[in-house]
Design an enzyme around this catalytic site. Structure first.
Site, PDB file in Angstrom:
ATOM      1  N   ALA A 200       0.822  -1.217   0.000  1.00  0.00           N
ATOM      2  CA  ALA A 200       0.000   0.000   0.000  1.00  0.00           C
ATOM      3  C   ALA A 200       0.856   1.267   0.000  1.00  0.00           C
ATOM      4  O   ALA A 200       1.923   1.310   0.616  1.00  0.00           O
ATOM      5  CB  ALA A 200      -0.911   0.000   1.224  1.00  0.00           C
TER       6      ALA A 200
ATOM      7  N   VAL B 108       2.944  -1.786   4.308  1.00  0.00           N
ATOM      8  CA  VAL B 108       3.344  -0.446   3.857  1.00  0.00           C
ATOM      9  C   VAL B 108       4.429  -0.549   2.793  1.00  0.00           C
ATOM     10  O   VAL B 108       5.454  -1.172   3.021  1.00  0.00           O
ATOM     11  CB  VAL B 108       3.888   0.384   5.052  1.00  0.00           C
ATOM     12  CG1 VAL B 108       4.167   1.807   4.631  1.00  0.00           C
ATOM     13  CG2 VAL B 108       2.932   0.336   6.230  1.00  0.00           C
ATOM     14  N   CYS B 109       4.201   0.111   1.644  1.00  0.00           N
ATOM     15  CA  CYS B 109       5.152  -0.021   0.527  1.00  0.00           C
ATOM     16  C   CYS B 109       6.570   0.384   0.923  1.00  0.00           C
ATOM     17  O   CYS B 109       7.514  -0.343   0.684  1.00  0.00           O
ATOM     18  CB  CYS B 109       4.704   0.833  -0.659  1.00  0.00           C
ATOM     19  SG  CYS B 109       5.953   0.960  -1.946  1.00  0.00           S
ATOM     20  N   PHE B 110       6.724   1.562   1.520  1.00  0.00           N
ATOM     21  CA  PHE B 110       8.070   2.075   1.757  1.00  0.00           C
ATOM     22  C   PHE B 110       8.773   1.375   2.912  1.00  0.00           C
ATOM     23  O   PHE B 110       9.911   1.657   3.233  1.00  0.00           O
ATOM     24  CB  PHE B 110       8.044   3.595   1.958  1.00  0.00           C
ATOM     25  CG  PHE B 110       7.903   4.322   0.654  1.00  0.00           C
ATOM     26  CD1 PHE B 110       9.016   4.784  -0.033  1.00  0.00           C
ATOM     27  CD2 PHE B 110       6.662   4.508   0.073  1.00  0.00           C
ATOM     28  CE1 PHE B 110       8.895   5.415  -1.252  1.00  0.00           C
ATOM     29  CE2 PHE B 110       6.531   5.144  -1.146  1.00  0.00           C
ATOM     30  CZ  PHE B 110       7.652   5.601  -1.811  1.00  0.00           C
TER      31      PHE B 110
END
Length: 277
Positions: A81, A148-150
């Site tokens: 995401a 979470v993508c990052f």
């Protein structure tokens, strides 16, 4: 002679339009109607996008998304995401058969991401690719702990000063590569972490602290606030350098916009698509 690709700057668009436009460009590329395209876009409203395989109701606090007035959309690509707020989003649409594209997914990812890397260098930032070396790092790529993508690692991570500065995802369909990604200009990680479900506060706090050690924004790196125009110019130059192409401005026709609207209705503006998993 440098090859000419299209450059489409869509500006601020709805989440459903943004995803439908990328899909339409992929379709037109597969039919030979357009050359390869580099597209830049922003989001109105700010939006949480989730990867194609993510479980929305399990991983995302949908009430918090609504409370903040954010959009919500499921991407056609994998990955984790992303909160699209103060960022520049890019997409690259190019045939798998293109002479510049290696057949390996990870190598094609590196070639396309070279445009992003050169964009950071245009801003005076020393960006480089960090490649997972240990077996544990490679295993974590297959099953990241975080939604979470990052916070999740990827092959050929783009980093500055040891921290992740851009997150990208790729899909291939009808013989065409679609890679799109988020270039962080600024970010409020408190708001971002409000959008995810955690077993308890302790785990949330630990993951948020971990995130601050892993990710960084352009404004933090430069120590000043850059305008969207400055970011667009730098990354447009970066893609021309990184891909060794000339980017020719392009505008969508009324007919093309109508086709995008149809894809929006069928998929990205449709709860059945967005909450399917």
């Amino acid at each position: 002679m440098k090859e000419t690709w299209y450059f489409l700057n869509s500006g601020y668009c709805s989440p459903s339009f943004n995803m439908a436009c990328d899909e339409a460009l992929l379709q037109w590329q597969s039919e030979g109607l357009i050359p390869p395209v580099v597209r830049f876009y922003n989001w109105n409203p700010a939006t949480l996008s989730i990867g194609y395989f993510q479980k929305a109701k399990e991983e995302i606090d949908l009430e918090a998304v609504k409370r903040y007035g954010f959009g919500f959309v499921r991407r056609p690509t994998g990955g984790r995401a992303v909160l699209h707020d103060n960022e520049l989003t890019y997409s690259v649409i190019v045939s798998e058969e293109h002479s510049k594209m290696p057949s390996s997914v990870t190598e094609a990812y590196r070639v396309i991401s070279e445009g992003v890397l050169q964009g950071f260098r245009e801003l005076g930032l020393d960006a480089y690719f960090s490649i997972p070396k240990t077996e544990a790092e490679k295993r974590q790529l297959k099953s990241p702990k975080s939604a979470v993508c990052f916070d999740a690692p990827s092959w050929y991570e783009l980093v500055v000063e040891g921290k992740k500065v851009a997150g990208s995802a790729q899909t291939r369909k009808h013989g065409v590569i679609l890679q799109h990604g988020a270039i962080l200009i600024d970010l409020d990680d408190n708001i971002m972490f409000d959008l995810f479900k955690f077993p308890n506060h302790r785990i949330r706090n630990r993951m948020q602290a971990n995130f601050k050690n892993k990710a960084v924004t352009i404004n933090q790196l430069l120590g000043r606030t850059i305008s969207m125009e400055e970011a667009i110019q730098a990354f447009r130059n970066g893609f021309e350098k990184g891909l060794n192409v000339r980017l020719q401005p392009y505008e969508l026709t009324e007919e093309q916009l109508e086709q995008i609207k149809q894809i929006e209705i069928e998929r990205y503006a449709n709860d059945e698509w967005n909450f399917a998993k």
